[in-house]
Design a protein around this motif. Structure first.
Motif, PDB file in Angstrom:
ATOM      1  N   GLU A 153       0.855  -1.190   0.000  1.00  0.00           N
ATOM      2  CA  GLU A 153       0.000   0.000   0.000  1.00  0.00           C
ATOM      3  C   GLU A 153       0.890   1.239   0.000  1.00  0.00           C
ATOM      4  O   GLU A 153       1.697   1.428   0.912  1.00  0.00           O
ATOM      5  CB  GLU A 153      -0.906   0.007   1.229  1.00  0.00           C
ATOM      6  CG  GLU A 153      -1.941  -1.093   1.265  1.00  0.00           C
ATOM      7  CD  GLU A 153      -3.217  -0.702   0.521  1.00  0.00           C
ATOM      8  OE1 GLU A 153      -3.297   0.453   0.050  1.00  0.00           O
ATOM      9  OE2 GLU A 153      -4.108  -1.554   0.430  1.00  0.00           O
ATOM     10  N   VAL A 154       0.739   2.091  -1.013  1.00  0.00           N
ATOM     11  CA  VAL A 154       1.515   3.322  -1.069  1.00  0.00           C
ATOM     12  C   VAL A 154       0.579   4.502  -1.316  1.00  0.00           C
ATOM     13  O   VAL A 154      -0.522   4.338  -1.842  1.00  0.00           O
ATOM     14  CB  VAL A 154       2.603   3.272  -2.169  1.00  0.00           C
ATOM     15  CG1 VAL A 154       3.573   2.134  -1.913  1.00  0.00           C
ATOM     16  CG2 VAL A 154       1.987   3.146  -3.546  1.00  0.00           C
ATOM     17  N   MET A 155       1.024   5.685  -0.917  1.00  0.00           N
ATOM     18  CA  MET A 155       0.218   6.890  -1.101  1.00  0.00           C
ATOM     19  C   MET A 155       1.041   7.955  -1.815  1.00  0.00           C
ATOM     20  O   MET A 155       2.214   8.161  -1.497  1.00  0.00           O
ATOM     21  CB  MET A 155      -0.279   7.423   0.242  1.00  0.00           C
ATOM     22  CG  MET A 155      -1.156   8.669   0.119  1.00  0.00           C
ATOM     23  SD  MET A 155      -2.136   9.032   1.614  1.00  0.00           S
ATOM     24  CE  MET A 155      -0.832   9.373   2.802  1.00  0.00           C
ATOM     25  N   ASN A 156       0.406   8.621  -2.767  1.00  0.00           N
ATOM     26  CA  ASN A 156       1.021   9.705  -3.526  1.00  0.00           C
ATOM     27  C   ASN A 156       0.231  10.975  -3.257  1.00  0.00           C
ATOM     28  O   ASN A 156      -0.865  11.168  -3.780  1.00  0.00           O
ATOM     29  CB  ASN A 156       1.021   9.359  -5.020  1.00  0.00           C
ATOM     30  CG  ASN A 156       1.759  10.386  -5.865  1.00  0.00           C
ATOM     31  OD1 ASN A 156       2.370  11.313  -5.337  1.00  0.00           O
ATOM     32  ND2 ASN A 156       1.700  10.217  -7.177  1.00  0.00           N
ATOM     33  N   LEU A 157       0.789  11.858  -2.427  1.00  0.00           N
ATOM     34  CA  LEU A 157       0.135  13.118  -2.078  1.00  0.00           C
ATOM     35  C   LEU A 157       0.566  14.218  -3.043  1.00  0.00           C
ATOM     36  O   LEU A 157       1.734  14.291  -3.427  1.00  0.00           O
ATOM     37  CB  LEU A 157       0.500  13.525  -0.653  1.00  0.00           C
ATOM     38  CG  LEU A 157       0.004  12.604   0.465  1.00  0.00           C
ATOM     39  CD1 LEU A 157       0.588  13.057   1.806  1.00  0.00           C
ATOM     40  CD2 LEU A 157      -1.520  12.607   0.526  1.00  0.00           C
ATOM     41  N   PHE A 158      -0.369  15.096  -3.392  1.00  0.00           N
ATOM     42  CA  PHE A 158      -0.144  16.109  -4.438  1.00  0.00           C
ATOM     43  C   PHE A 158       0.289  15.371  -5.717  1.00  0.00           C
ATOM     44  O   PHE A 158       1.250  15.742  -6.382  1.00  0.00           O
ATOM     45  CB  PHE A 158       0.929  17.126  -4.016  1.00  0.00           C
ATOM     46  CG  PHE A 158       0.711  17.736  -2.655  1.00  0.00           C
ATOM     47  CD1 PHE A 158      -0.137  18.816  -2.488  1.00  0.00           C
ATOM     48  CD2 PHE A 158       1.358  17.221  -1.546  1.00  0.00           C
ATOM     49  CE1 PHE A 158      -0.339  19.388  -1.232  1.00  0.00           C
ATOM     50  CE2 PHE A 158       1.170  17.779  -0.283  1.00  0.00           C
ATOM     51  CZ  PHE A 158       0.315  18.861  -0.129  1.00  0.00           C
ATOM     52  N   GLY A 159      -0.456  14.352  -6.071  1.00  0.00           N
ATOM     53  CA  GLY A 159      -0.034  13.398  -7.094  1.00  0.00           C
ATOM     54  C   GLY A 159      -0.111  13.893  -8.519  1.00  0.00           C
ATOM     55  O   GLY A 159       0.316  13.180  -9.430  1.00  0.00           O
ATOM     56  N   TYR A 160      -0.708  15.049  -8.754  1.00  0.00           N
ATOM     57  CA  TYR A 160      -0.774  15.686 -10.075  1.00  0.00           C
ATOM     58  C   TYR A 160      -1.411  14.731 -11.087  1.00  0.00           C
ATOM     59  O   TYR A 160      -2.506  14.226 -10.841  1.00  0.00           O
ATOM     60  CB  TYR A 160       0.618  16.163 -10.485  1.00  0.00           C
ATOM     61  CG  TYR A 160       0.643  17.184 -11.613  1.00  0.00           C
ATOM     62  CD1 TYR A 160      -0.349  18.142 -11.752  1.00  0.00           C
ATOM     63  CD2 TYR A 160       1.691  17.198 -12.526  1.00  0.00           C
ATOM     64  CE1 TYR A 160      -0.316  19.083 -12.776  1.00  0.00           C
ATOM     65  CE2 TYR A 160       1.745  18.136 -13.560  1.00  0.00           C
ATOM     66  CZ  TYR A 160       0.734  19.068 -13.676  1.00  0.00           C
ATOM     67  OH  TYR A 160       0.766  19.994 -14.685  1.00  0.00           O
ATOM     68  N   THR A 161      -0.787  14.471 -12.211  1.00  0.00           N
ATOM     69  CA  THR A 161      -1.418  13.677 -13.268  1.00  0.00           C
ATOM     70  C   THR A 161      -1.070  12.194 -13.197  1.00  0.00           C
ATOM     71  O   THR A 161      -1.327  11.444 -14.135  1.00  0.00           O
ATOM     72  CB  THR A 161      -1.025  14.218 -14.656  1.00  0.00           C
ATOM     73  OG1 THR A 161       0.403  14.198 -14.776  1.00  0.00           O
ATOM     74  CG2 THR A 161      -1.539  15.637 -14.837  1.00  0.00           C
ATOM     75  N   GLY A 162      -0.469  11.783 -12.095  1.00  0.00           N
ATOM     76  CA  GLY A 162      -0.407  10.365 -11.793  1.00  0.00           C
ATOM     77  C   GLY A 162       0.716   9.560 -12.399  1.00  0.00           C
ATOM     78  O   GLY A 162       0.693   8.327 -12.314  1.00  0.00           O
ATOM     79  N   VAL A 163       1.740  10.188 -12.970  1.00  0.00           N
ATOM     80  CA  VAL A 163       2.813   9.391 -13.560  1.00  0.00           C
ATOM     81  C   VAL A 163       3.524   8.574 -12.477  1.00  0.00           C
ATOM     82  O   VAL A 163       3.801   7.383 -12.661  1.00  0.00           O
ATOM     83  CB  VAL A 163       3.806  10.281 -14.320  1.00  0.00           C
ATOM     84  CG1 VAL A 163       4.926   9.431 -14.931  1.00  0.00           C
ATOM     85  CG2 VAL A 163       3.090  11.063 -15.416  1.00  0.00           C
ATOM     86  N   GLY A 164       3.793   9.186 -11.329  1.00  0.00           N
ATOM     87  CA  GLY A 164       4.411   8.452 -10.228  1.00  0.00           C
ATOM     88  C   GLY A 164       3.525   7.345  -9.703  1.00  0.00           C
ATOM     89  O   GLY A 164       4.000   6.244  -9.376  1.00  0.00           O
TER      90      GLY A 164
END
Length: 288
Positions: A118-129
């Motif tokens: 389970e990982v979280m991407n905060l301020f993830g913008y357009t999701g490439v990461g």
């Protein structure tokens, strides 16, 4: 602490062609664009910058400006990084819907995630990461206050043939969402965050980096445990030191063990192989 440098090397769909006199020339697929770059204080390698468009305007600190594009530039066009596909576009904020200098961070995190983490991407913008980690089997919670950015992230998932990947696309204020996750006693194997220096949430919340970052980092660390694998923080366009954010992260993660490293992010210029600095970072890695 000894600071390091994360270097983005050119790849098929992106490269820093040349830089100097406060500007940079980059290639995004088959197109070349010129953008302001205050840190390019040197002279360019060549005076002849053939390009398809240029962003003209004030400095990064002042904001403003607009694109002047040739007629051959479409509204958007597909690019790729490894197994991730996404749309590039000339945005009013001078960016092109992704940040190429994040490539070393994406690669570093991909080396650490395992299927079903389970990982979280905060301020993830357009999701490439988010897609870079989902491609390795991670279960991703993607958070951004911009509905437009989240919708573009979903479109990028479709373009990458990853619509079936377990990604939660959340249109939400990052600080409020993280605080709710703390109350829910959620745990994550990894967290990445790329906060802006200033921003507004979907219901008018105000974010100022210097004020909000310590509390947000404290909440993020509450979502980690000794089995977690990483927390990656990148910071752009602020008068802040990598040493400062490294110490913030070191103190917040001291009880978890592991290690903290920090430094600058940079892109290697193709013309002369010099390094153009873009951001600072600090990241914690668990002792797995």
């Amino acid at each position: 602490m000894e600071l390091g440098t994360l270097v983005t090397e050119p790849w098929a769909d992106y490269g820093l062609v040349d830089s100097g006199h406060g500007r940079k020339l980059e290639r995004y697929g088959r197109f070349r664009f010129v953008r302001p770059e205050p840190q390019a204080m040197w002279a360019p390698a060549s005076p002849d910058w053939k390009h398809d468009g240029e962003f003209l305007g004030a400095s990064d600190e002042e904001g403003g400006g607009r694109w002047h594009l040739n007629g051959n530039v479409p509204r958007d066009w597909p690019l790729g990084w490894q197994d991730v596909k996404f749309q590039a576009a000339n945005t009013p904020f001078r960016h092109l819907q992704f940040f190429p200098d994040m490539a070393p961070q994406w690669a570093w995190m991909r080396d650490r995630v395992a299927p079903d983490d389970e990982v979280m991407n905060l301020f993830g913008y357009t999701g490439v990461g988010s897609l870079a980690l989902a491609a390795k089997g991670a279960r991703v919670t993607h958070v951004d206050a911009s509905k437009k950015s989240v919708e573009q992230g979903k479109a990028n998932a479709t373009l990458s043939a990853m619509s079936d990947k377990p990604i939660r696309w959340m249109i939400d204020d990052a600080t409020k969402f993280t605080a709710r996750e703390v109350r829910r006693e959620r745990r994550y194997a990894g967290i990445m965050l790329d906060p802006p220096k200033f921003g507004r949430g979907p219901t008018g919340e105000t974010w100022r980096l210097e004020e909000g970052l310590p509390g947000l980092i404290a909440d993020c660390v509450k979502l980690l445990d000794k089995d977690s694998k990483f927390l990656v923080l990148t910071v752009y366009a602020v008068r802040m030191s990598a040493l400062a954010i490294a110490e913030l992260l070191r103190q917040a993660t001291a009880h978890l063990g592991g290690t903290v490293e920090a430094g600058e992010m940079a892109v290697r210029e193709e013309a002369r192989s010099l390094l153009l600095p873009t951001a600072i970072f600090a990241r914690w890695s668990g002792g797995q």
